[in-house]
Design a protein around this motif. Structure first.
Motif, PDB file in Angstrom:
ATOM      1  N   SER A   1       0.831  -1.205   0.000  1.00 31.69           N
ATOM      2  CA  SER A   1       0.000   0.000   0.000  1.00 31.69           C
ATOM      3  C   SER A   1       0.869   1.261   0.000  1.00 31.69           C
ATOM      4  CB  SER A   1      -0.913   0.001   1.226  1.00 31.69           C
ATOM      5  OG  SER A   1      -0.154   0.257   2.388  1.00 31.69           O
ATOM      6  N   PRO A   2       0.318   2.376  -0.471  1.00 38.62           N
ATOM      7  CA  PRO A   2       1.081   3.634  -0.452  1.00 38.62           C
ATOM      8  C   PRO A   2       1.505   4.022   0.969  1.00 38.62           C
ATOM      9  CG  PRO A   2      -0.887   3.872  -1.796  1.00 38.62           C
ATOM     10  CD  PRO A   2      -0.972   2.532  -1.122  1.00 38.62           C
ATOM     11  N   HIS A   3       0.604   3.837   1.920  1.00 38.46           N
ATOM     12  CA  HIS A   3       0.924   4.158   3.321  1.00 38.46           C
ATOM     13  C   HIS A   3       2.122   3.346   3.792  1.00 38.46           C
ATOM     14  CE1 HIS A   3       0.500   4.700   7.639  1.00 38.46           C
ATOM     15  NE2 HIS A   3       0.475   3.387   7.744  1.00 38.46           N
ATOM     16  N   CYS A   4       2.123   2.062   3.473  1.00 39.27           N
ATOM     17  CA  CYS A   4       3.215   1.198   3.924  1.00 39.27           C
ATOM     18  C   CYS A   4       4.518   1.498   3.186  1.00 39.27           C
ATOM     19  CB  CYS A   4       2.830  -0.269   3.776  1.00 39.27           C
ATOM     20  SG  CYS A   4       1.575  -0.751   4.984  1.00 39.27           S
ATOM     21  N   ALA A   5       4.432   1.865   1.920  1.00 40.46           N
ATOM     22  CA  ALA A   5       5.641   2.254   1.192  1.00 40.46           C
ATOM     23  C   ALA A   5       6.312   3.440   1.871  1.00 40.46           C
ATOM     24  CB  ALA A   5       5.300   2.584  -0.259  1.00 40.46           C
ATOM     25  N   LEU A   6       5.515   4.417   2.255  1.00 35.00           N
ATOM     26  CA  LEU A   6       6.050   5.576   2.972  1.00 35.00           C
ATOM     27  C   LEU A   6       6.622   5.163   4.321  1.00 35.00           C
ATOM     28  CD1 LEU A   6       3.222   8.160   2.249  1.00 35.00           C
ATOM     29  CD2 LEU A   6       5.509   8.128   1.254  1.00 35.00           C
ATOM     30  N   ASN A   7       5.924   4.273   5.011  1.00 36.93           N
ATOM     31  CA  ASN A   7       6.374   3.803   6.311  1.00 36.93           C
ATOM     32  C   ASN A   7       7.709   3.079   6.204  1.00 36.93           C
ATOM     33  OD1 ASN A   7       5.225   1.440   8.785  1.00 36.93           O
ATOM     34  ND2 ASN A   7       6.111   3.434   9.186  1.00 36.93           N
ATOM     35  N   ILE A   8       7.855   2.223   5.212  1.00 40.42           N
ATOM     36  CA  ILE A   8       9.091   1.457   5.019  1.00 40.42           C
ATOM     37  C   ILE A   8      10.264   2.385   4.734  1.00 40.42           C
ATOM     38  CG2 ILE A   8      10.247  -0.159   3.462  1.00 40.42           C
ATOM     39  CD1 ILE A   8       7.444  -1.611   3.339  1.00 40.42           C
ATOM     40  N   VAL A   9      10.064   3.355   3.851  1.00 44.01           N
ATOM     41  CA  VAL A   9      11.127   4.316   3.538  1.00 44.01           C
ATOM     42  C   VAL A   9      11.499   5.111   4.788  1.00 44.01           C
ATOM     43  CG1 VAL A   9      11.667   6.393   2.212  1.00 44.01           C
ATOM     44  CG2 VAL A   9      10.603   4.446   1.080  1.00 44.01           C
ATOM     45  N   ALA A  10      10.497   5.515   5.577  1.00 44.93           N
ATOM     46  CA  ALA A  10      10.753   6.282   6.794  1.00 44.93           C
ATOM     47  C   ALA A  10      11.514   5.455   7.831  1.00 44.93           C
ATOM     48  CB  ALA A  10       9.444   6.794   7.385  1.00 44.93           C
ATOM     49  N   VAL A  11      11.259   4.152   7.869  1.00 44.77           N
ATOM     50  CA  VAL A  11      11.964   3.287   8.812  1.00 44.77           C
ATOM     51  C   VAL A  11      13.431   3.157   8.416  1.00 44.77           C
ATOM     52  CG1 VAL A  11      12.182   0.908   9.655  1.00 44.77           C
ATOM     53  CG2 VAL A  11       9.936   1.980   9.527  1.00 44.77           C
ATOM     54  N   VAL A  12      13.675   2.865   7.151  1.00 44.73           N
ATOM     55  CA  VAL A  12      15.041   2.601   6.699  1.00 44.73           C
ATOM     56  C   VAL A  12      15.875   3.880   6.630  1.00 44.73           C
ATOM     57  CG1 VAL A  12      16.460   1.709   4.809  1.00 44.73           C
ATOM     58  CG2 VAL A  12      14.378   0.505   5.487  1.00 44.73           C
ATOM     59  N   PHE A  13      15.290   4.949   6.129  1.00 43.51           N
ATOM     60  CA  PHE A  13      16.059   6.170   5.906  1.00 43.51           C
ATOM     61  C   PHE A  13      15.786   7.256   6.934  1.00 43.51           C
ATOM     62  CE2 PHE A  13      15.848   3.914   1.907  1.00 43.51           C
ATOM     63  CZ  PHE A  13      17.185   3.847   1.580  1.00 43.51           C
ATOM     64  N   GLY A  14      14.988   6.941   7.936  1.00 42.49           N
ATOM     65  CA  GLY A  14      14.684   7.888   8.999  1.00 42.49           C
ATOM     66  C   GLY A  14      14.701   7.171  10.330  1.00 42.49           C
ATOM     67  N   ASN A  15      13.854   7.632  11.232  1.00 40.17           N
ATOM     68  CA  ASN A  15      13.804   7.045  12.579  1.00 40.17           C
ATOM     69  C   ASN A  15      12.413   6.541  12.939  1.00 40.17           C
ATOM     70  OD1 ASN A  15      16.547   7.487  13.209  1.00 40.17           O
ATOM     71  ND2 ASN A  15      16.100   9.650  13.582  1.00 40.17           N
ATOM     72  N   ALA A  16      11.607   6.225  11.951  1.00 44.59           N
ATOM     73  CA  ALA A  16      10.250   5.751  12.202  1.00 44.59           C
ATOM     74  C   ALA A  16      10.268   4.289  12.644  1.00 44.59           C
ATOM     75  CB  ALA A  16       9.403   5.905  10.942  1.00 44.59           C
ATOM     76  N   THR A  17       9.120   3.818  13.094  1.00 44.48           N
ATOM     77  CA  THR A  17       8.944   2.399  13.395  1.00 44.48           C
ATOM     78  C   THR A  17       7.838   1.877  12.487  1.00 44.48           C
ATOM     79  OG1 THR A  17       7.390   2.917  15.163  1.00 44.48           O
ATOM     80  CG2 THR A  17       9.683   2.575  15.802  1.00 44.48           C
ATOM     81  N   ILE A  18       7.972   0.653  12.070  1.00 51.47           N
ATOM     82  CA  ILE A  18       6.996   0.066  11.152  1.00 51.47           C
ATOM     83  C   ILE A  18       5.820  -0.490  11.950  1.00 51.47           C
ATOM     84  CG2 ILE A  18       8.084  -2.207  11.056  1.00 51.47           C
ATOM     85  CD1 ILE A  18       7.390  -2.064   7.957  1.00 51.47           C
ATOM     86  N   ASN A  19       4.613  -0.278  11.424  1.00 56.39           N
ATOM     87  CA  ASN A  19       3.451  -0.825  12.121  1.00 56.39           C
ATOM     88  C   ASN A  19       3.194  -2.263  11.651  1.00 56.39           C
ATOM     89  OD1 ASN A  19       1.596  -0.781   9.846  1.00 56.39           O
ATOM     90  ND2 ASN A  19       1.541   1.441  10.107  1.00 56.39           N
ATOM     91  N   ASP A  20       2.433  -2.994  12.434  1.00 56.03           N
ATOM     92  CA  ASP A  20       2.222  -4.421  12.157  1.00 56.03           C
ATOM     93  C   ASP A  20       1.578  -4.678  10.802  1.00 56.03           C
ATOM     94  OD1 ASP A  20       3.328  -4.843  14.624  1.00 56.03           O
ATOM     95  OD2 ASP A  20       1.490  -5.580  15.578  1.00 56.03           O
ATOM     96  N   SER A  21       0.609  -3.862  10.408  1.00 55.87           N
ATOM     97  CA  SER A  21      -0.048  -4.103   9.117  1.00 55.87           C
ATOM     98  C   SER A  21       0.930  -3.901   7.966  1.00 55.87           C
ATOM     99  CB  SER A  21      -1.287  -3.217   8.946  1.00 55.87           C
ATOM    100  OG  SER A  21      -0.930  -1.850   8.886  1.00 55.87           O
ATOM    101  N   CYS A  22       1.842  -2.960   8.104  1.00 53.51           N
ATOM    102  CA  CYS A  22       2.850  -2.760   7.055  1.00 53.51           C
ATOM    103  C   CYS A  22       3.857  -3.898   7.041  1.00 53.51           C
ATOM    104  CB  CYS A  22       3.541  -1.411   7.212  1.00 53.51           C
ATOM    105  SG  CYS A  22       2.464  -0.013   6.825  1.00 53.51           S
ATOM    106  N   CYS A  23       4.106  -4.489   8.196  1.00 51.28           N
ATOM    107  CA  CYS A  23       4.969  -5.672   8.237  1.00 51.28           C
ATOM    108  C   CYS A  23       4.372  -6.788   7.388  1.00 51.28           C
ATOM    109  CB  CYS A  23       5.150  -6.166   9.674  1.00 51.28           C
ATOM    110  SG  CYS A  23       6.549  -5.434  10.522  1.00 51.28           S
ATOM    111  N   HIS A  24       3.072  -6.976   7.498  1.00 48.62           N
ATOM    112  CA  HIS A  24       2.417  -8.015   6.705  1.00 48.62           C
ATOM    113  C   HIS A  24       2.546  -7.711   5.211  1.00 48.62           C
ATOM    114  CE1 HIS A  24       0.895 -10.099  10.180  1.00 48.62           C
ATOM    115  NE2 HIS A  24       0.441  -8.954  10.669  1.00 48.62           N
TER     116      HIS A  24
END
Length: 115
Positions: free
Chosen positions: A44-67
């Motif tokens: 999903s677009p939301h998860c794509a943003l989340n993944i980029v923020a985790v790897v290249f920033g300091n965010a944490t990934i949520n469980d639904s994006c993990c799936h």
């Protein structure tokens, strides 16, 4: 209809996010088409943003994006993150980004096994 719109919009959003982080982002046309067809439609677009923020920033990934990430697959995740991390502006910290990518993958695998 909403699912189709989301699937169509997500690759555009992902590319926009990547370009925002990496202005010199470029892959050859056949590689980009292959990634588009096999990887980007699974997340999903939301998860794509989340993944980029985790790897290249300091965010944490949520469980639904993990799936979504696990559904995308390790090869797709590795390839897409490497394309971003290989850019000259990010290359000095590539090892850190690849470690964060692998840590996120291991976390998501653990989340997926418990669900």
């Amino acid at each position: 209809m909403a699912k189709f719109t989301s699937q169509v919009a997500m690759p555009f959003i992902f590319v926009a996010v990547v370009c925002a982080f990496v202005p010199v982002f470029s892959v050859n046309e056949s590689e980009a088409k292959s990634l588009w067809d096999t990887c980007l439609v699974k997340i999903s677009p939301h998860c794509a943003l989340n993944i980029v923020a985790v790897v290249f920033g300091n965010a944490t990934i949520n469980d639904s994006c993990c799936h979504d990430l696990v559904q995308e697959g390790k090869v797709c995740q590795d390839t897409l993150i490497r394309y971003i991390a290989d850019r000259p502006t990010l290359f000095a910290r590539e090892t850190l980004y690849l470690k964060k990518r692998d840590d996120m993958w291991n976390h998501c695998i653990a989340i997926s096994k418990t669900a």
